[in-house]
Design a protein around this motif. Structure first.
Motif, PDB file in Angstrom:
ATOM      1  N   ILE A  10      13.607  28.837 -41.027  1.00 43.53           N
ATOM      2  CA  ILE A  10      14.311  29.681 -40.299  1.00 43.53           C
ATOM      3  C   ILE A  10      13.307  30.736 -39.412  1.00 43.53           C
ATOM      4  O   ILE A  10      12.694  31.545 -40.063  1.00 43.53           O
ATOM      5  CB  ILE A  10      15.362  30.713 -41.274  1.00 43.53           C
ATOM      6  CG1 ILE A  10      16.275  29.760 -41.985  1.00 43.53           C
ATOM      7  CG2 ILE A  10      16.162  31.523 -40.272  1.00 43.53           C
ATOM      8  CD1 ILE A  10      17.179  30.628 -42.968  1.00 43.53           C
ATOM      9  N   GLY A  11      13.460  30.514 -38.135  1.00 47.60           N
ATOM     10  CA  GLY A  11      12.493  31.483 -37.390  1.00 47.60           C
ATOM     11  C   GLY A  11      11.485  30.543 -36.909  1.00 47.60           C
ATOM     12  O   GLY A  11      10.624  29.918 -37.479  1.00 47.60           O
ATOM     13  N   GLY A  13       8.684  31.789 -35.245  1.00 46.14           N
ATOM     14  CA  GLY A  13       7.456  32.783 -34.876  1.00 46.14           C
ATOM     15  C   GLY A  13       6.178  32.081 -35.319  1.00 46.14           C
ATOM     16  O   GLY A  13       6.178  30.823 -35.983  1.00 46.14           O
ATOM     17  N   GLY A  16       6.723  30.980 -39.072  1.00 49.76           N
ATOM     18  CA  GLY A  16       7.707  29.915 -39.350  1.00 49.76           C
ATOM     19  C   GLY A  16       7.217  28.420 -38.902  1.00 49.76           C
ATOM     20  O   GLY A  16       7.406  27.498 -39.425  1.00 49.76           O
ATOM     21  N   ILE A  41      14.664  26.331 -37.302  1.00 47.93           N
ATOM     22  CA  ILE A  41      15.943  26.746 -36.522  1.00 47.93           C
ATOM     23  C   ILE A  41      15.368  28.140 -35.799  1.00 47.93           C
ATOM     24  O   ILE A  41      14.980  29.079 -36.553  1.00 47.93           O
ATOM     25  CB  ILE A  41      17.208  26.912 -37.298  1.00 47.93           C
ATOM     26  CG1 ILE A  41      17.255  25.643 -38.176  1.00 47.93           C
ATOM     27  CG2 ILE A  41      18.229  27.257 -36.814  1.00 47.93           C
ATOM     28  CD1 ILE A  41      17.507  24.466 -37.458  1.00 47.93           C
ATOM     29  N   LYS A  43      16.613  31.002 -33.233  1.00 47.34           N
ATOM     30  CA  LYS A  43      17.793  31.469 -32.533  1.00 47.34           C
ATOM     31  C   LYS A  43      17.242  31.727 -30.862  1.00 47.34           C
ATOM     32  O   LYS A  43      18.359  31.867 -30.178  1.00 47.34           O
ATOM     33  CB  LYS A  43      18.698  32.503 -32.876  1.00 47.34           C
ATOM     34  CG  LYS A  43      17.674  33.967 -32.889  1.00 47.34           C
ATOM     35  CD  LYS A  43      18.703  34.972 -33.652  1.00 47.34           C
ATOM     36  CE  LYS A  43      18.139  36.390 -33.513  1.00 47.34           C
ATOM     37  NZ  LYS A  43      19.251  37.329 -33.700  1.00 47.34           N
ATOM     38  N   SER A  48       9.012  33.706 -29.600  1.00 46.65           N
ATOM     39  CA  SER A  48       9.556  34.775 -28.728  1.00 46.65           C
ATOM     40  C   SER A  48       9.829  36.159 -29.358  1.00 46.65           C
ATOM     41  O   SER A  48      10.207  37.155 -28.745  1.00 46.65           O
ATOM     42  CB  SER A  48      10.834  34.341 -28.110  1.00 46.65           C
ATOM     43  OG  SER A  48      11.776  33.906 -29.151  1.00 46.65           O
ATOM     44  N   LEU A  50       8.316  38.793 -32.548  1.00 51.56           N
ATOM     45  CA  LEU A  50       6.883  39.650 -32.783  1.00 51.56           C
ATOM     46  C   LEU A  50       5.947  38.799 -32.249  1.00 51.56           C
ATOM     47  O   LEU A  50       4.925  39.513 -31.692  1.00 51.56           O
ATOM     48  CB  LEU A  50       6.892  40.291 -34.237  1.00 51.56           C
ATOM     49  CG  LEU A  50       7.974  40.902 -34.600  1.00 51.56           C
ATOM     50  CD1 LEU A  50       7.686  41.515 -35.963  1.00 51.56           C
ATOM     51  CD2 LEU A  50       8.614  41.968 -33.805  1.00 51.56           C
ATOM     52  N   HIS A  54       1.615  39.898 -30.149  1.00 51.22           N
ATOM     53  CA  HIS A  54       0.295  40.227 -30.925  1.00 51.22           C
ATOM     54  C   HIS A  54      -0.792  40.230 -30.060  1.00 51.22           C
ATOM     55  O   HIS A  54      -1.008  39.850 -28.716  1.00 51.22           O
ATOM     56  CB  HIS A  54      -0.013  39.291 -32.224  1.00 51.22           C
ATOM     57  CG  HIS A  54      -0.121  37.971 -31.722  1.00 51.22           C
ATOM     58  ND1 HIS A  54      -1.357  37.733 -31.337  1.00 51.22           N
ATOM     59  CD2 HIS A  54       0.531  36.877 -31.740  1.00 51.22           C
ATOM     60  CE1 HIS A  54      -1.415  36.187 -30.900  1.00 51.22           C
ATOM     61  NE2 HIS A  54      -0.124  35.922 -31.174  1.00 51.22           N
ATOM     62  N   GLY A  56      -3.908  38.933 -30.956  1.00 53.54           N
ATOM     63  CA  GLY A  56      -4.763  37.686 -30.919  1.00 53.54           C
ATOM     64  C   GLY A  56      -6.003  38.081 -31.835  1.00 53.54           C
ATOM     65  O   GLY A  56      -6.831  37.173 -31.614  1.00 53.54           O
ATOM     66  N   TRP A 217      14.294  40.188 -38.866  1.00 53.55           N
ATOM     67  CA  TRP A 217      15.608  39.759 -38.739  1.00 53.55           C
ATOM     68  C   TRP A 217      16.242  39.410 -40.143  1.00 53.55           C
ATOM     69  O   TRP A 217      17.443  39.429 -40.462  1.00 53.55           O
ATOM     70  CB  TRP A 217      16.015  38.709 -37.797  1.00 53.55           C
ATOM     71  CG  TRP A 217      15.856  38.997 -36.393  1.00 53.55           C
ATOM     72  CD1 TRP A 217      17.031  39.205 -35.630  1.00 53.55           C
ATOM     73  CD2 TRP A 217      14.904  38.696 -35.456  1.00 53.55           C
ATOM     74  NE1 TRP A 217      16.560  39.538 -34.359  1.00 53.55           N
ATOM     75  CE2 TRP A 217      15.207  39.177 -34.383  1.00 53.55           C
ATOM     76  CE3 TRP A 217      13.423  38.784 -35.621  1.00 53.55           C
ATOM     77  CZ2 TRP A 217      14.178  39.295 -33.230  1.00 53.55           C
ATOM     78  CZ3 TRP A 217      12.469  38.948 -34.853  1.00 53.55           C
ATOM     79  CH2 TRP A 217      13.139  39.112 -33.442  1.00 53.55           C
ATOM     80  N   LEU A 221      20.037  38.883 -42.247  1.00 55.80           N
ATOM     81  CA  LEU A 221      20.616  37.398 -42.692  1.00 55.80           C
ATOM     82  C   LEU A 221      20.732  37.354 -43.927  1.00 55.80           C
ATOM     83  O   LEU A 221      21.796  36.619 -44.193  1.00 55.80           O
ATOM     84  CB  LEU A 221      19.588  36.631 -42.041  1.00 55.80           C
ATOM     85  CG  LEU A 221      19.347  35.097 -42.120  1.00 55.80           C
ATOM     86  CD1 LEU A 221      20.596  34.651 -41.321  1.00 55.80           C
ATOM     87  CD2 LEU A 221      18.292  34.465 -41.598  1.00 55.80           C
ATOM     88  N   HIS A 275      -3.997  49.248 -28.506  1.00 56.90           N
ATOM     89  CA  HIS A 275      -2.752  49.603 -29.237  1.00 56.90           C
ATOM     90  C   HIS A 275      -3.298  50.338 -30.417  1.00 56.90           C
ATOM     91  O   HIS A 275      -4.458  50.317 -30.849  1.00 56.90           O
ATOM     92  CB  HIS A 275      -1.816  48.345 -29.594  1.00 56.90           C
ATOM     93  CG  HIS A 275      -2.385  47.476 -30.654  1.00 56.90           C
ATOM     94  ND1 HIS A 275      -2.264  47.923 -32.203  1.00 56.90           N
ATOM     95  CD2 HIS A 275      -2.983  46.588 -30.795  1.00 56.90           C
ATOM     96  CE1 HIS A 275      -2.913  46.857 -32.859  1.00 56.90           C
ATOM     97  NE2 HIS A 275      -3.005  45.923 -31.890  1.00 56.90           N
ATOM     98  N   ASP A 343       5.931  44.709 -38.146  1.00 56.65           N
ATOM     99  CA  ASP A 343       7.014  44.395 -39.057  1.00 56.65           C
ATOM    100  C   ASP A 343       6.247  44.892 -40.370  1.00 56.65           C
ATOM    101  O   ASP A 343       5.074  44.614 -40.510  1.00 56.65           O
ATOM    102  CB  ASP A 343       7.248  42.707 -39.350  1.00 56.65           C
ATOM    103  CG  ASP A 343       5.920  42.060 -39.108  1.00 56.65           C
ATOM    104  OD1 ASP A 343       5.080  42.509 -38.294  1.00 56.65           O
ATOM    105  OD2 ASP A 343       6.061  40.956 -39.443  1.00 56.65           O
ATOM    106  N   LYS A 372      -2.813  36.542 -37.888  1.00 56.43           N
ATOM    107  CA  LYS A 372      -3.970  36.057 -38.443  1.00 56.43           C
ATOM    108  C   LYS A 372      -3.974  35.310 -39.404  1.00 56.43           C
ATOM    109  O   LYS A 372      -4.769  33.996 -39.584  1.00 56.43           O
ATOM    110  CB  LYS A 372      -5.149  37.098 -38.702  1.00 56.43           C
ATOM    111  CG  LYS A 372      -4.727  38.000 -39.784  1.00 56.43           C
ATOM    112  CD  LYS A 372      -5.763  38.970 -40.259  1.00 56.43           C
ATOM    113  CE  LYS A 372      -5.851  40.156 -39.421  1.00 56.43           C
ATOM    114  NZ  LYS A 372      -4.633  40.898 -39.165  1.00 56.43           N
TER     115      LYS A 372
END
Ligand SMILES: Cc1cc2nc3c(=O)[nH]c(=O)nc-3n(C[C@H](O)[C@H](O)[C@H](O)COP(=O)(O)OP(=O)(O)OC[C@H]3O[C@@H](n4cnc5c(N)ncnc54)[C@H](O)[C@@H]3O)c2cc1C
Length: 429
Positions: A10-11, A13, A16, A41, A43, A48, A50, A54, A56, A217, A221, A275, A343, A372
């Motif tokens: 799930i996810g 990123g 995932g 999966i 959504k 898209s 977090l 980043h 890099g 998320w 969930l 940042h 996060d 990383k």
């Protein structure tokens, strides 16, 4: 959509995708299982969440030895990505300069200890003098008295758009069933409390294992299953300064400036990206958790455009910080900027491995610095799912079980306990 599958991730990123890629390859290698045994999966779209924001940066130095060890392994995996993911991804090997306060006669005991403990892990993180730092960085960087410098030559940096492309390619190359714009909406459990079916907006999927890589998320969930996942988000600003390419050393190392609390790196076009780091103070972290109960609200605000806008004041604050480090920032032009979100977990360590109540659920959550670790975390999830592999002894410290009632009471006492009553606040006024 395949209705019966070995593992649902799930996810989509970086964590995932990495979990799916390593698990698919491992199942194929160990059991010769056909392709399409793992699905992702997502959504929204791959990369898209977090993962879209980043910097890099991939460095190994970390005050938590197990995290440093995993980061070092991850750097090796990034360098040998074709062996791990079947695709390559370009990177720059510029190293990282770390800047700390000189706390006593040209030393900082904490950092000296860190250097020593990293040496035991074969991670080069050596003190250098101002002249060496200048040689490495170029003469656009300002160096000050009462600072000390450490150099991590093994740190590497990626262009996030190239990474996103590599994630897509690796999912395709490894024949992983990928569903974008499909949302996981619930679960059906069997009599043992294992998840047997994942309910999605495009139909139900029966599975043997589930990987939670839904980042911030995940509290909302999994709340429905009665699983408490302590993840929240900490807002951070990001600014890119346009500089003249004549002015800047485009091979400048990553700069982790702990005197002014800012990270910098240079993009290939000469922009300086900056940042601030996460807050490291438990009281501040607890305050963030009390203000962002994601199990109720979810994390969709992360992608809400009105939450990404930087105000004039935000930019000016960063300009003041950057001016302390860069000679040419007076002449630099504001290129772009946005709010982003780390996060975070209560102890700022990631959550990895098997759930404490649902035996076929595995968590892969980052805690503000996960990009990383993507290749090594993917391998760890494959180890957990297959029950064999070389990283299983390295993850106990990161198990979700650590967040038991006693720990959470201690954590919440930081914002609501005796140390933080109105009486003590007024005494300090
Ligand atoms: C300014 C900034 C700079 C950073 N720089 C670095 C850095 O240089 N190096 C580093 O290592 N880390 C860095 N990080 C941290 C890094 O960005 C994150 O830790 C990492 O991207 C987290 O990845 P993820 O896969 O866990 O989460 P995400 O990318 O957020 O993935 C979670 C995915 O789950 C999906 N999802 C959620 N719910 C559902 C559902 N119900 N059904 C289906 N899909 C769902 C979401 O849409 C999302 O795409 C930085 C963070 C910030 C804020």
């Amino acid at each position: 959509m395949n209705k019966n599958i070995n593992t649902v991730v799930i996810g989509g990123g970086c964590l995932g995708c990495a979990s799916a890629i390593s698990t698919q390859r491992r199942l194929r290698k160990l059991y010769g299982i056909d392709d399409k045994q793992v699905c992702v999966i997502e959504k929204s779209m791959i990369g898209s969440g977090l993962t879209a924001r980043h910097s890099g940066i991939v460095r190994a130095a970390n005050a938590i030895p197990k995290a440093a060890k995993l980061a070092k392994i991850s750097i090796d995996y990034w360098k040998n990505l074709p062996e791990i993911w079947g695709v390559s991804c370009d990177f720059d090997a510029n190293g990282a300069l770390w800047i700390a306060h000189d706390t006593k006669h040209g030393k900082n005991e904490k950092w000296a200890k860190l250097s020593h403990s990293l040496k035991k892990l074969n991670i080069a993180f050596n003190e250098i003098d101002k002249n060496q730092a200048r040689e490495i960085c170029g003469n656009t960087i300002k160096f000050h008295d009462e600072e000390i410098y450490y150099y991590e030559p093994g740190a590497i940096q990626f262009d996030p758009s190239i990474v996103r492309d590599a994630l897509f390619n690796a999912l395709n190359r490894n024949n992983i069933e990928t569903h974008e714009q499909v949302s996981v909406e619930g679960f059906i459990s069997d009599d043992n409390g294992h998840i047997k079916t994942v309910l999605t907006s495009a139909g139900d999927i029966n599975c043997e294992h589930v990987v939670n890589a839904a980042g911030p998320w995940s509290p909302a969930l999994f709340d429905a299953l009665g699983i408490f996942i302590p993840v929240s988000t900490e807002k951070v600003n990001v600014v890119n300064w346009l500089t003249s390419q004549i002015d800047i050393n485009v091979n400048m190392p990553i700069i982790a400036d702990y005197t002014n609390l800012a990270y910098y790196r240079v993009w290939h076009n000469g922009e300086i990206h900056m940042h601030q780091p996460r807050h490291r103070n438990i009281r501040e972290t607890a305050r963030i958790f009390s203000e962002h109960p994601l199990n109720i609200t979810g994390a969709d605000f992360v992608n809400e455009p009105s939450n990404q806008y930087l105000g004039y004041g935000d930019i000016r604050v960063y300009e003041e910080i950057a001016k302390k480090r860069f000679e040419n920032i007076e002449k630099a032009v504001y290129g772009s900027g946005y709010h982003s979100y780390f996060d975070i977990t209560p102890d700022l360590k990631f959550i990895l491995g098997q759930d404490k109540t649902v035996g076929n659920l595995f968590h892969c959550l980052g805690s503000g610095q996960a990009f990383k670790y993507s290749p090594v975390f993917g391998e760890i999830i494959a180890d957990c799912i297959t029950g064999e592999g070389k990283h299983l002894n390295d993850i106990e410290e990161f198990s979700i079980s650590r967040f038991d009632a006693e720990y959470m009471k201690y954590f919440w006492d930081q914002v609501s306990g005796v140390d933080n009553t109105l009486e003590t606040e007024t005494i300090s006024l």
